[in-house]
Design a protein around this motif. Structure first.
Motif, short mmCIF file in Angstrom:
data_model
loop_
_atom_site.label_atom_id
_atom_site.label_comp_id
_atom_site.label_asym_id
_atom_site.label_seq_id
_atom_site.Cartn_x
_atom_site.Cartn_y
_atom_site.Cartn_z
N ALA A 64 0.82 -1.22 0.00
CA ALA A 64 0.00 0.00 0.00
C ALA A 64 0.85 1.27 0.00
CB ALA A 64 -0.93 0.00 1.20
N SER A 65 2.11 1.16 0.44
CA SER A 65 2.96 2.37 0.47
C SER A 65 3.03 3.01 -0.92
CB SER A 65 4.35 2.03 1.01
OG SER A 65 4.99 1.13 0.13
N CYS A 66 2.88 2.19 -1.96
CA CYS A 66 2.80 2.76 -3.31
C CYS A 66 1.36 2.75 -3.82
CB CYS A 66 3.66 1.95 -4.29
SG CYS A 66 5.42 2.08 -3.98
N HIS A 67 0.69 1.59 -3.64
CA HIS A 67 -0.62 1.42 -4.29
C HIS A 67 -1.73 2.28 -3.68
CE1 HIS A 67 -0.08 -1.64 -7.41
NE2 HIS A 67 1.00 -1.98 -6.70
N SER A 68 -1.50 2.86 -2.51
CA SER A 68 -2.49 3.77 -1.94
C SER A 68 -2.10 5.22 -2.19
CB SER A 68 -2.63 3.53 -0.43
OG SER A 68 -3.15 2.26 -0.20
N ASP A 69 -0.99 5.42 -2.84
CA ASP A 69 -0.51 6.78 -3.12
C ASP A 69 -0.99 7.19 -4.52
OD1 ASP A 69 0.89 9.04 -3.74
OD2 ASP A 69 2.79 8.35 -2.86
N ALA A 70 -2.10 7.94 -4.54
CA ALA A 70 -2.73 8.30 -5.82
C ALA A 70 -1.78 9.06 -6.74
CB ALA A 70 -3.99 9.11 -5.56
N ALA A 71 -1.02 9.99 -6.14
CA ALA A 71 -0.12 10.81 -6.96
C ALA A 71 0.96 9.95 -7.61
CB ALA A 71 0.51 11.89 -6.09
N TYR A 72 1.48 8.99 -6.84
CA TYR A 72 2.55 8.13 -7.34
C TYR A 72 2.01 7.17 -8.41
CZ TYR A 72 6.41 4.78 -7.37
OH TYR A 72 7.44 3.97 -7.75
N MET A 73 0.84 6.57 -8.12
CA MET A 73 0.28 5.57 -9.04
C MET A 73 -0.14 6.20 -10.37
SD MET A 73 0.69 2.78 -7.57
CE MET A 73 -0.12 1.72 -8.73
N ARG A 74 -0.52 7.49 -10.29
CA ARG A 74 -0.95 8.20 -11.50
C ARG A 74 0.17 8.24 -12.54
NH1 ARG A 74 -3.68 12.50 -9.03
NH2 ARG A 74 -1.75 13.67 -8.89
N THR A 75 1.40 8.24 -12.07
CA THR A 75 2.53 8.34 -13.01
C THR A 75 2.67 7.06 -13.85
OG1 THR A 75 4.06 7.54 -11.35
CG2 THR A 75 3.82 9.93 -11.52
N PHE A 76 2.10 5.97 -13.36
CA PHE A 76 2.19 4.71 -14.12
C PHE A 76 0.88 4.39 -14.84
CE2 PHE A 76 5.04 4.28 -10.46
CZ PHE A 76 6.24 4.10 -11.14
N ASN A 77 -0.23 4.52 -14.11
CA ASN A 77 -1.53 4.18 -14.69
C ASN A 77 -2.60 5.02 -13.99
OD1 ASN A 77 -3.87 3.07 -15.64
ND2 ASN A 77 -3.40 0.96 -15.08
N PRO A 78 -2.99 6.12 -14.62
CA PRO A 78 -3.93 7.04 -13.96
C PRO A 78 -5.28 6.42 -13.65
CG PRO A 78 -3.00 8.02 -15.97
CD PRO A 78 -2.60 6.59 -15.96
N ARG A 79 -5.62 5.31 -14.35
CA ARG A 79 -6.94 4.71 -14.12
C ARG A 79 -6.93 3.67 -13.00
NH1 ARG A 79 -9.32 2.30 -19.27
NH2 ARG A 79 -7.22 1.47 -19.44
N LEU A 80 -5.76 3.34 -12.51
CA LEU A 80 -5.67 2.28 -11.49
C LEU A 80 -6.23 2.78 -10.15
CD1 LEU A 80 -4.45 -0.61 -11.70
CD2 LEU A 80 -2.53 0.27 -10.39
N ARG A 81 -7.06 1.92 -9.52
CA ARG A 81 -7.64 2.30 -8.23
C ARG A 81 -6.57 2.30 -7.15
NH1 ARG A 81 -13.46 -0.47 -7.67
NH2 ARG A 81 -13.15 0.39 -5.58
N VAL A 82 -6.79 3.12 -6.12
CA VAL A 82 -5.80 3.19 -5.04
C VAL A 82 -6.45 2.89 -3.69
CG1 VAL A 82 -4.16 4.75 -6.18
CG2 VAL A 82 -6.14 5.71 -5.02
#
Lengths: 359, 412
Positions: free
Chosen positions: B93-111
């Motif tokens: 979750a340290s990455c997968h709950s970080d909306a800003a970080y995940m957006r850089t890889f896949n903006p549509r991925l849920r967090v």
């Protein structure tokens, strides 16, 4: 009544000079011996060709050569048109029986060495007729635009496309593009109802004329014996007519019990169904292409097989010129053996196609 | 031939692409590749990992400095090593709950996976210190993590029942929790599994469709209806308007599950209706009651219509076997069958008049198909009679020819 008939004949004869034709037919003699049975296959082939023309013309009344409506029009013919099922089934069945009869006619001519001088051109025109009728079969197979015919055409044209040098061009020419489409259906329709009938009619006229002018060939082994002769008209024609009647009964039975199926409408986006194969008379070549290794020495297997079939076809066509012994009225066992091997190859490969699963 | 060589070259180049990421110095992989068993596994499977495809490397999860050659220097103060099992959800979750970080890889991925996980039965038990419950890696894998769209992924629809079943079908593993372990076996016999595995229907429900994925929890009695409505909305609407709705609510009965079951939901047939022992209606309606009577009527009505469809279908098959083209009436019979399916669905609303009205819509078509199938059989008879007559005359003609030919052979 008889007088009216005579008057009518006289009226027509005065204008068309038919008496000469009748006199020719009456005086024309046909040899009769233990192998004369094989003579009748030519007449049966001609009779079936006539049925093809008649039923084909009738089918044209309702058939629509477009990919949107072709399948539907066949379905309409089979279910709504009065006797449509019969006309279409007769057309399809006789097409297949006709090609079978042509093979019998060709091999009997080959084994009796009836191609020998002076009948070389009769043999060559006969060979062209077989090719033309196979082309009729190939082009006609696609016209119902059903799943089997669509994919079989795709496989068939892919094979043509693998020919060296001209393959790509030939495939594009046959298809009218890069894939089986409306352009292909239009072309096949044009081939089937215009170009091929014109070509076949011309070659049939030459072939029959040659047969009439040169007469029937007598087998080599009987050349020094006195052979009985019967008149062409009416004796030979009566026997011919008996053969036609038997064939007509056979066609009627298969059409009633096994009417030619309509099949599922072709879907170009569907996956190729398993076990797709062309019409039976192409299967010996098709199976050879499947069984040959991908590479034989330095050449691709498929290309080698196609080249071999082409070379074989040319050899077969030129048999009267290559069989020098037969040309000199002497037995030629080498050519008899070649014929047996070719016949066995065709039969075995055709049987393999339908009996070996997952080929 | 040139095409083939080109294709092989392109394919080979694409296959080697993942290795290109390792072209940079990565001492983690250098060392782990030379180790044995489970220590070697990360180095081997990471090439196919979705994280690797997005350019992430070992240090992005485990810290350290892979540019250093020696183990001591590589495992510097940023090195985190492998998380404990109980820490895995937070670790991911340290990455997968970080909306800003995940957006850089896949903006549509849920967090929201971690927040959902915390509400799940798995998450709740983990919080209580139960390390046996499922964490991220149990379903997604560790170093060979694949997207759920990849057919070999454990979270691809076909594979989900087996993924959940790894724990939930293991009687020993589930013993401490006191829950049954037959869900997977039952599911495999269900109409849903048939759609998924036999028809390859990717939209067919699997475990997570009803229980949720990251927030997996057994649905409560009240929410079962809502779960089923996700795919069967019209059935749900009909049920909500029916007298059953209030009765079920009053009894505390779950809506759909009471009649259809849960994991082993079989293909519904009219055998479920009526007054026989197999009918679900008799579970609640006693003999002689109004409901009991209505159940019998429903079954008679639907079975009667179905029997007529079957009869016409059989006639069409027979006519087709006899060589008559019947695709048009067969297609129309499918329309009638669609009417029957709609009428069967109306059973959930329990309005007999509505069902009768629906069936009446198919009556005319069914009658037309009946006429067409009878006509098809008559046509088959006509063809056979025609053949006999034609063959008779042809045989006569043939016989005449034969006699004529024979007479010609005789000397004059």
């Amino acid at each position: 009544m008889k007088k009216i008939g005579q008057n009518l004949f006289t009226y027509v004869d005065e204008r068309f000079k038919l008496q000469g034709l009748f006199d020719f037919a009456k005086h024309k003699k046909v040899p009769e011996h233990e192998d004369s049975f094989w003579y009748y296959f030519g007449g049966i082939a001609l009779f079936l060709s006539g049925i093809q023309v008649a039923t084909g013309i009738m089918l044209l009344l309702y058939y629509t050569p477009s990919i949107e409506a072709a399948h539907e029009s066949i379905q309409f013919i089979m279910s709504q048109v009065k006797f449509g099922w019969l006309i279409r089934s007769v057309h399809s069945w006789t097409a297949n029986i006709l090609i079978g009869i042509l093979f019998v006619h060709m091999f009997s001519t080959f084994f009796l060495k009836a191609y020998r001088k002076p009948r070389e051109l009769t043999w060559i025109t006969g060979f062209f007729l077989l090719i033309l009728f196979m082309a009729f079969g190939f082009s006609g197979y696609l016209l119902p635009w059903n799943e089997l015919s669509y994919f079989a055409t795709r496989v068939g044209t892919d094979i043509a496309g693998s020919l060296p040098f001209i393959g790509k061009w030939l495939k594009g020419f046959i298809l009218g593009g890069t894939s089986v489409s409306q352009a292909t259906l239009s072309r096949f329709f044009w081939f089937h109802v215009a170009l091929l009938p014109l070509a076949a009619f011309t070659v049939i006229v030459i072939h029959v004329l040659l047969v009439q002018i040169l007469g029937m060939s007598v087998p080599l082994r009987l050349k020094d014996k006195k052979v009985k002769e019967i008149s062409f008209f009416p004796d030979f024609i009566y026997k011919d007519a008996l053969g036609w009647t038997l064939i007509l009964v056979l066609v009627g039975v298969v059409c009633v019990f096994l009417p030619w199926e309509v099949g599922k409408k072709a879907d170009p986006f569907a996956a190729t169904p398993l076990g797709i194969k062309p019409e039976w008379y192409f299967t010996f070549m098709f199976t050879t292409l499947k069984l040959i290794p991908s590479h034989v020495l330095f050449i691709e297997g498929e290309q080698l097989a196609i080249l071999a079939f082409m070379a074989g076809g040319i050899f077969w066509m030129l048999a009267p010129f290559l069989d020098r012994k037969a040309a000199r009225e002497r037995p030629s066992p080498v050519f008899t053996w070649i014929g047996i091997i070719v016949l066995l190859y065709i039969v075995v490969m055709t049987v393999v196609t339908y009996t070996v699963p997952k080929l | 031939m040139t095409k083939k060589i080109f294709s092989i070259a392109v394919f080979s180049a694409l296959s080697l692409l993942p290795l290109a990421a390792f072209a940079q110095k990565n001492s983690c992989l250098d060392c782990h590749s030379g180790l044995e068993a489970e220590l070697k596994a990360p180095a081997m499977s990471f090439a196919q990992d979705i994280h690797q495809q997005f350019g992430l490397t070992c240090k992005d999860c485990h810290g350290g400095n892979p540019a250093q050659a020696s183990e001591d220097k590589a495992k510097d103060k940023t090195f985190k090593g492998a998380p404990k099992r109980t820490q895995i959800p937070e670790f991911c979750a340290s990455c997968h709950s970080d909306a800003a970080y995940m957006r850089t890889f896949n903006p549509r991925l849920r967090v929201d996976q971690f927040s959902q996980y915390e509400t799940s039965k798995h998450g709740q038990l983990l919080k209580k210190g139960d390390a046996k419950v499922a964490v991220c890696t149990d379903c997604h894998g560790v170093h060979g993590i694949q997207t759920a769209k990849f057919p070999k992924s454990a979270t691809f629809p076909w594979n989900i029942p087996q993924t959940c079943g790894r724990c939930h079908a293991d009687a020993d593993y589930m013993k401490p929790y006191g829950i049954s372990t037959d869900q997977l076996t039952k599911y495999k016999d269900s109409v849903h599994a048939h759609a998924l595995f036999e028809k390859k229907d990717m939209s067919a429900p699997t475990c997570n469709s009803c229980h949720g994925n990251h927030g997996a929890f057994p649905p409560e009695v009240k929410s079962i209806g809502s779960v089923c409505r996700q795919c069967h909305p019209s059935t749900g609407e009909l049920f909500a308007k029916s007298p059953h709705k209030k009765a079920f609510d009053d009894m505390g009965q779950s809506e759909c599950e009471a009649c259809h079951g849960n994991h082993k939901i079989e293909r519904p047939t009219t055998a479920m209706l009526g007054t026989t022992d197999k009918a679900v209606c008799v579970q609640c309606h006693d003999k002689g009651s109004k409901g009991y009577q209505a159940a019998g009527e429903l079954k008679t009505l639907l079975d009667g219509f179905d029997a007529r469809i079957q009869k016409e279908g059989a006639t069409l098959v027979l006519a087709e076997k006899k060589g008559v083209e019947v695709s048009e009436p067969a297609y129309r019979l499918q329309e009638v069958n669609t009417v029957l399916v709609s009428a069967k669905n109306l059973v959930h609303g329990l309005a007999l008049d509505e069902i009768r009205k629906k069936l009446a819509e198919g009556e005319q078509t069914l009658a037309d198909v009946g006429k067409a199938s009878a006509a098809a059989l008559d046509e088959a008879k006509f063809r056979r009679k025609g053949l006999i007559i034609a063959t008779f005359f042809l045989a006569l003609f043939g016989l005449a020819l034969f006699l004529k030919i024979r007479s010609m052979r005789k000397p004059a």
